[in-house]
Motif scaffolding. Structure first.
Motif, PDB file in Angstrom:
ATOM      1  N   GLY A 197       6.618 -12.144  -1.900  1.00  0.00           N
ATOM      2  CA  GLY A 197       6.478 -12.886  -0.648  1.00  0.00           C
ATOM      3  C   GLY A 197       6.946 -12.097   0.557  1.00  0.00           C
ATOM      4  N   LEU A 198       6.361 -12.394   1.707  1.00  0.00           N
ATOM      5  CA  LEU A 198       6.699 -11.663   2.934  1.00  0.00           C
ATOM      6  C   LEU A 198       8.141 -11.869   3.359  1.00  0.00           C
ATOM      7  CD1 LEU A 198       3.483 -12.192   5.092  1.00  0.00           C
ATOM      8  CD2 LEU A 198       4.181 -10.132   3.858  1.00  0.00           C
ATOM      9  N   GLU A 199       8.750 -12.981   2.926  1.00  0.00           N
ATOM     10  CA  GLU A 199      10.136 -13.242   3.325  1.00  0.00           C
ATOM     11  C   GLU A 199      11.111 -12.344   2.574  1.00  0.00           C
ATOM     12  OE1 GLU A 199       9.045 -15.821  -0.117  1.00  0.00           O
ATOM     13  OE2 GLU A 199       8.140 -15.272   1.819  1.00  0.00           O
ATOM     14  N   GLN A 200      10.638 -11.676   1.508  1.00  0.00           N
ATOM     15  CA  GLN A 200      11.489 -10.766   0.732  1.00  0.00           C
ATOM     16  C   GLN A 200      11.180  -9.324   1.141  1.00  0.00           C
ATOM     17  OE1 GLN A 200      13.836 -11.730  -1.370  1.00  0.00           O
ATOM     18  NE2 GLN A 200      13.339 -13.917  -1.423  1.00  0.00           N
ATOM     19  N   GLN A 201      12.149  -8.644   1.733  1.00  0.00           N
ATOM     20  CA  GLN A 201      11.949  -7.258   2.140  1.00  0.00           C
ATOM     21  C   GLN A 201      13.013  -6.360   1.506  1.00  0.00           C
ATOM     22  OE1 GLN A 201      10.428  -6.104   6.108  1.00  0.00           O
ATOM     23  NE2 GLN A 201      11.173  -8.097   6.782  1.00  0.00           N
ATOM     24  N   LYS A 202      12.566  -5.220   1.018  1.00  0.00           N
ATOM     25  CA  LYS A 202      13.471  -4.229   0.457  1.00  0.00           C
ATOM     26  C   LYS A 202      12.982  -2.838   0.834  1.00  0.00           C
ATOM     27  CE  LYS A 202      14.825  -6.932  -3.630  1.00  0.00           C
ATOM     28  NZ  LYS A 202      16.230  -7.111  -3.188  1.00  0.00           N
ATOM     29  N   THR A 203      13.871  -1.861   0.748  1.00  0.00           N
ATOM     30  CA  THR A 203      13.470  -0.485   1.002  1.00  0.00           C
ATOM     31  C   THR A 203      12.597   0.006  -0.146  1.00  0.00           C
ATOM     32  OG1 THR A 203      15.387   0.452  -0.147  1.00  0.00           O
ATOM     33  CG2 THR A 203      15.650  -0.069   2.208  1.00  0.00           C
ATOM     34  N   LEU A 204      11.813   1.033   0.111  1.00  0.00           N
ATOM     35  CA  LEU A 204      10.979   1.589  -0.948  1.00  0.00           C
ATOM     36  C   LEU A 204      11.849   2.107  -2.092  1.00  0.00           C
ATOM     37  CD1 LEU A 204       8.097   3.479   0.893  1.00  0.00           C
ATOM     38  CD2 LEU A 204       8.407   1.060   0.411  1.00  0.00           C
ATOM     39  N   ARG A 205      13.013   2.612  -1.731  1.00  0.00           N
ATOM     40  CA  ARG A 205      13.935   3.095  -2.763  1.00  0.00           C
ATOM     41  C   ARG A 205      14.364   1.955  -3.681  1.00  0.00           C
ATOM     42  NH1 ARG A 205      19.650   6.341  -1.619  1.00  0.00           N
ATOM     43  NH2 ARG A 205      20.193   6.680  -3.827  1.00  0.00           N
ATOM     44  N   ASP A 206      14.639   0.789  -3.112  1.00  0.00           N
ATOM     45  CA  ASP A 206      15.037  -0.364  -3.925  1.00  0.00           C
ATOM     46  C   ASP A 206      13.891  -0.858  -4.791  1.00  0.00           C
ATOM     47  OD1 ASP A 206      17.624  -0.342  -3.000  1.00  0.00           O
ATOM     48  OD2 ASP A 206      17.255  -1.817  -1.400  1.00  0.00           O
ATOM     49  N   TRP A 207      12.677  -0.892  -4.222  1.00  0.00           N
ATOM     50  CA  TRP A 207      11.534  -1.305  -5.025  1.00  0.00           C
ATOM     51  C   TRP A 207      11.300  -0.331  -6.173  1.00  0.00           C
ATOM     52  CZ3 TRP A 207      10.645  -6.041  -4.720  1.00  0.00           C
ATOM     53  CH2 TRP A 207      10.519  -6.751  -3.517  1.00  0.00           C
ATOM     54  N   GLN A 208      11.512   0.937  -5.896  1.00  0.00           N
ATOM     55  CA  GLN A 208      11.366   1.949  -6.936  1.00  0.00           C
ATOM     56  C   GLN A 208      12.346   1.686  -8.084  1.00  0.00           C
ATOM     57  OE1 GLN A 208       9.252   4.671  -7.128  1.00  0.00           O
ATOM     58  NE2 GLN A 208      10.173   5.310  -9.067  1.00  0.00           N
ATOM     59  N   LYS A 209      13.586   1.352  -7.748  1.00  0.00           N
ATOM     60  CA  LYS A 209      14.594   1.066  -8.764  1.00  0.00           C
ATOM     61  C   LYS A 209      14.235  -0.152  -9.597  1.00  0.00           C
ATOM     62  CE  LYS A 209      18.577   3.001  -6.258  1.00  0.00           C
ATOM     63  NZ  LYS A 209      19.870   2.660  -5.593  1.00  0.00           N
ATOM     64  N   LEU A 210      13.495  -1.083  -8.988  1.00  0.00           N
ATOM     65  CA  LEU A 210      13.089  -2.303  -9.700  1.00  0.00           C
ATOM     66  C   LEU A 210      11.831  -2.098 -10.537  1.00  0.00           C
ATOM     67  CD1 LEU A 210      13.779  -4.902  -6.859  1.00  0.00           C
ATOM     68  CD2 LEU A 210      14.976  -4.740  -9.066  1.00  0.00           C
ATOM     69  N   GLY A 211      11.316  -0.861 -10.552  1.00  0.00           N
ATOM     70  CA  GLY A 211      10.184  -0.544 -11.413  1.00  0.00           C
ATOM     71  C   GLY A 211       8.828  -0.593 -10.760  1.00  0.00           C
ATOM     72  N   VAL A 212       8.770  -0.801  -9.438  1.00  0.00           N
ATOM     73  CA  VAL A 212       7.489  -0.842  -8.736  1.00  0.00           C
ATOM     74  C   VAL A 212       6.948   0.574  -8.604  1.00  0.00           C
ATOM     75  CG1 VAL A 212       6.302  -1.518  -6.615  1.00  0.00           C
ATOM     76  CG2 VAL A 212       8.222  -2.899  -7.472  1.00  0.00           C
ATOM     77  N   ARG A 213       5.670   0.741  -8.882  1.00  0.00           N
ATOM     78  CA  ARG A 213       5.032   2.055  -8.799  1.00  0.00           C
ATOM     79  C   ARG A 213       3.701   1.943  -8.056  1.00  0.00           C
ATOM     80  NH1 ARG A 213       9.412   2.799 -10.211  1.00  0.00           N
ATOM     81  NH2 ARG A 213      10.216   4.044 -11.964  1.00  0.00           N
ATOM     82  N   LYS A 214       3.185   3.080  -7.610  1.00  0.00           N
ATOM     83  CA  LYS A 214       1.853   3.108  -7.028  1.00  0.00           C
ATOM     84  C   LYS A 214       0.842   2.639  -8.075  1.00  0.00           C
ATOM     85  CE  LYS A 214       2.374   6.931  -3.715  1.00  0.00           C
ATOM     86  NZ  LYS A 214       1.842   8.258  -3.322  1.00  0.00           N
ATOM     87  N   SER A 215      -0.354   2.310  -7.619  1.00  0.00           N
ATOM     88  CA  SER A 215      -1.375   1.797  -8.529  1.00  0.00           C
ATOM     89  C   SER A 215      -1.755   2.816  -9.606  1.00  0.00           C
ATOM     90  CB  SER A 215      -2.622   1.369  -7.753  1.00  0.00           C
ATOM     91  OG  SER A 215      -3.153   2.466  -7.026  1.00  0.00           O
ATOM     92  N   ASP A 216      -1.536   4.107  -9.323  1.00  0.00           N
ATOM     93  CA  ASP A 216      -1.836   5.145 -10.314  1.00  0.00           C
ATOM     94  C   ASP A 216      -0.632   5.471 -11.196  1.00  0.00           C
ATOM     95  OD1 ASP A 216      -0.194   6.506  -8.572  1.00  0.00           O
ATOM     96  OD2 ASP A 216      -1.690   7.984  -7.955  1.00  0.00           O
ATOM     97  N   GLY A 217       0.444   4.704 -11.040  1.00  0.00           N
ATOM     98  CA  GLY A 217       1.632   4.897 -11.867  1.00  0.00           C
ATOM     99  C   GLY A 217       2.650   5.864 -11.303  1.00  0.00           C
ATOM    100  N   LYS A 218       2.322   6.537 -10.193  1.00  0.00           N
ATOM    101  CA  LYS A 218       3.247   7.508  -9.613  1.00  0.00           C
ATOM    102  C   LYS A 218       4.352   6.808  -8.819  1.00  0.00           C
ATOM    103  CE  LYS A 218      -0.216  11.180  -9.266  1.00  0.00           C
ATOM    104  NZ  LYS A 218      -0.942  12.105  -8.350  1.00  0.00           N
ATOM    105  N   ARG A 219       5.396   7.579  -8.500  1.00  0.00           N
ATOM    106  CA  ARG A 219       6.529   7.038  -7.764  1.00  0.00           C
ATOM    107  C   ARG A 219       6.134   6.660  -6.340  1.00  0.00           C
ATOM    108  NH1 ARG A 219      11.662   8.134  -9.603  1.00  0.00           N
ATOM    109  NH2 ARG A 219      12.413   8.211  -7.447  1.00  0.00           N
ATOM    110  N   LEU A 220       6.870   5.710  -5.789  1.00  0.00           N
ATOM    111  CA  LEU A 220       6.654   5.344  -4.388  1.00  0.00           C
ATOM    112  C   LEU A 220       7.121   6.480  -3.487  1.00  0.00           C
ATOM    113  CD1 LEU A 220       7.948   1.639  -4.431  1.00  0.00           C
ATOM    114  CD2 LEU A 220       5.581   2.436  -4.542  1.00  0.00           C
TER     115      LEU A 220
END
Length: 333
Positions: free
Chosen positions: A256-279
């Motif tokens: 949701g738009l109300e939840q904002q985090k740094t790319l570094r934090d999203w990376q730590k939570l396991g979020v990756r680019k659509s091709d599987g590479k790091r943010l």
């Protein structure tokens, strides 16, 4: 058998009741006397705002609500279709190819706009393509009639009443002649579909001929769009967003738009680019959205995505603009 008869009888009673219930919006739109009284109130407000009686007489003579405007308002594709359905209708090879050609054709113009407003050419071209198919489909409905219909209908009366007064001011100032003041069912006009208030605040006369022609002059239309985005807070060091992958068992409370985090934090939570590479290693914040729910695509969106939502408050629209912009320059950051 008795139960079946009772059920049939009950259904028939419900059907009769439904048939007897009036269509509130249809009755409202067809209320000629009520519309005339309502229009007198608008006239009073317009006169108080300094709009001439001559302009009002010219515009309001014979003015009536238009039913097709209300029908369009009830079936907006940005909110009725899934993201995939919307993208299938808005992004295709022809639109991508034409966007690239226009980017080359107007390279000098986009260079000027980049220097003055710092808005990427690909975003302006994508907006142009999504809004009107590069100027071909600007709408042919009288703006005054559309706005009056929507304001009188009452669903968003305050908003459309303000836009109606802005349109009347445009006419009274001689900025756009009444026979040219045409647009979409919602009153948006020109190659980039500006509402009257947006036109009055952000329209630019880049060609220097003494008026901002957002209908027939791409330079004025695109400069006006760039001026709007710059004035709305476009972040010049960021893109709009990107499609991403989520890990298994991801906490959906973080969406949701109300939840904002740094790319570094999203990376730590396991979020990756659509091709599987790091943010990217960028000092910026973003939010995760899934317009079509858990079975649909996921996007990590940034500040500029929020700017696109000020243009049109639809996730489908904003994502379509971003993806078309990326396709035009083959950009998938």
């Amino acid at each position: 058998m008795d139960m079946a008869k009772r059920l049939v009888g009950s259904c028939l009673v419900c059907l009769v009741i439904v048939m007897l219930i009036p269509d509130v919006h249809a009755a409202h739109a067809g209320d000629a006397e009520g519309f005339a009284q309502w229009l007198e109130g608008v006239r009073s407000d317009a006169l108080a705002a300094g709009i001439s009686a001559e302009t009002l007489d010219q515009v309001f003579s014979g003015l009536q609500p238009r039913s097709e405007v209300l029908a369009a308002d009830r079936s907006q594709p940005e909110f009725k279709r899934t993201l995939e359905e919307y993208l299938d209708r808005r992004i295709n090879e022809q639109r991508v190819t034409e966007g690239r050609e226009l980017l080359k054709k107007h390279r000098r113009l986009f260079g000027r706009l980049a220097v003055r407003y710092k808005i990427p050419a690909r975003i302006l071209v994508a907006l142009w393509g999504i809004e009107t198919s590069y100027g071909r489909h600007q709408g042919k409905l009288p703006v005054i009639q559309s706005l009056a219909t929507l304001a009188f209908d009452g669903r968003r009366e305050d908003y459309f009443r303000r836009e109606l007064l802005e349109a009347l001011q445009i006419l009274d100032d001689g900025q756009i002649p009444i026979d040219r003041l045409q647009g979409s069912w919602a009153g948006a006009m020109g190659q980039l579909q500006f509402m009257p208030s947006t036109y009055r605040r952000y329209a630019v006369d880049l060609s220097g001929d003494g008026r901002s022609d957002i209908f027939d002059d791409p330079a004025d239309a695109l400069a006006s769009a760039a001026n709007y985005l710059a004035g709305s807070g476009w972040a010049t060091d960021q893109t709009w967003g990107r499609e991403v992958r989520l890990p298994q068992a991801f906490d959906r409370h973080l969406l949701g738009l109300e939840q904002q985090k740094t790319l570094r934090d999203w990376q730590k939570l396991g979020v990756r680019k659509s091709d599987g590479k790091r943010l990217p290693r960028a000092a910026m914040q973003g939010s995760l959205i899934q317009p079509d729910g858990p079975d649909g695509r996921t996007f990590l969106v940034y500040q500029n995505y929020r700017m696109l939502l000020t243009w049109n408050r639809s996730h489908n629209f904003a994502i379509a603009v971003g993806l078309l912009a990326d396709r035009i320059v083959e950009k998938g950051r």
